[in-house]
Design a protein around this motif. Sequence first.
Motif, mmCIF file in Angstrom:
data_model
loop_
_atom_site.group_PDB
_atom_site.id
_atom_site.type_symbol
_atom_site.label_atom_id
_atom_site.label_comp_id
_atom_site.label_asym_id
_atom_site.label_seq_id
_atom_site.Cartn_x
_atom_site.Cartn_y
_atom_site.Cartn_z
ATOM 1 N N UNK A 176 7.145 3.301 1.710
ATOM 2 C CA UNK A 176 8.209 4.194 2.138
ATOM 3 C C UNK A 176 9.243 4.332 1.030
ATOM 4 N N UNK A 177 9.806 5.539 0.930
ATOM 5 C CA UNK A 177 10.791 5.758 -0.120
ATOM 6 C C UNK A 177 12.078 5.013 0.157
ATOM 7 N N UNK A 178 12.467 4.975 1.414
ATOM 8 C CA UNK A 178 13.773 4.411 1.730
ATOM 9 C C UNK A 178 13.873 2.922 1.465
ATOM 10 N N UNK A 179 13.112 2.132 2.220
ATOM 11 C CA UNK A 179 13.208 0.675 2.106
ATOM 12 C C UNK A 179 12.120 0.073 1.216
ATOM 13 N N UNK A 180 11.175 0.904 0.803
ATOM 14 C CA UNK A 180 10.102 0.353 -0.016
ATOM 15 C C UNK A 180 9.142 -0.519 0.765
ATOM 16 N N UNK A 181 9.045 -0.294 2.061
ATOM 17 C CA UNK A 181 8.119 -1.061 2.884
ATOM 18 C C UNK A 181 6.693 -0.666 2.513
ATOM 19 N N UNK A 182 5.852 -1.663 2.372
ATOM 20 C CA UNK A 182 4.477 -1.405 1.924
ATOM 21 C C UNK A 182 3.460 -1.698 3.017
ATOM 22 N N UNK A 183 2.372 -0.978 2.951
ATOM 23 C CA UNK A 183 1.273 -1.138 3.899
ATOM 24 C C UNK A 183 -0.030 -1.082 3.110
ATOM 25 N N UNK A 184 -0.991 -1.879 3.521
ATOM 26 C CA UNK A 184 -2.260 -1.952 2.816
ATOM 27 C C UNK A 184 -3.433 -1.954 3.795
ATOM 28 N N UNK A 185 -4.524 -1.361 3.354
ATOM 29 C CA UNK A 185 -5.765 -1.510 4.090
ATOM 30 C C UNK A 185 -6.253 -2.942 3.905
#
Length: 127
Positions: free
Chosen positions: A52-61
Amino acid sequence: QVQVVESGGGSVQAGGSLRLSCAGSGRTFSSGAMGWFRQAPGKEREFVAAITWGFGTTYYADLVKGRFTISRSTAKNTVSLQMNSLKPEDTAVYYCASNRDYCAGYECSVLRNYDVWGQGTQVTVSS
């Protein structure tokens, strides 16, 4: 005109590393998310990672968790995907995509939530 352009990719032996980059333009990238997806021959396009641009939250397969790292530069409107410990099954065309809306969790992995796509870059991992 909103666009995202990938760079990087190439060929590497199993166990090696590659770094993909994606540059966005034509849109304010302070909200929403950026994602990486991939498509192998004969297979459907699948989610790899998102941030996410805002908080930089990351998600991965699950398939890439612990091996790939996604990061962003809000100042440069760029997103990178560092890929380590590559496997032959990682071979695919990798696409960068932009989601103009906020997303969280599963929603950041859904292809239809991304409205702007790059042209793709080939990643080939040999055994």
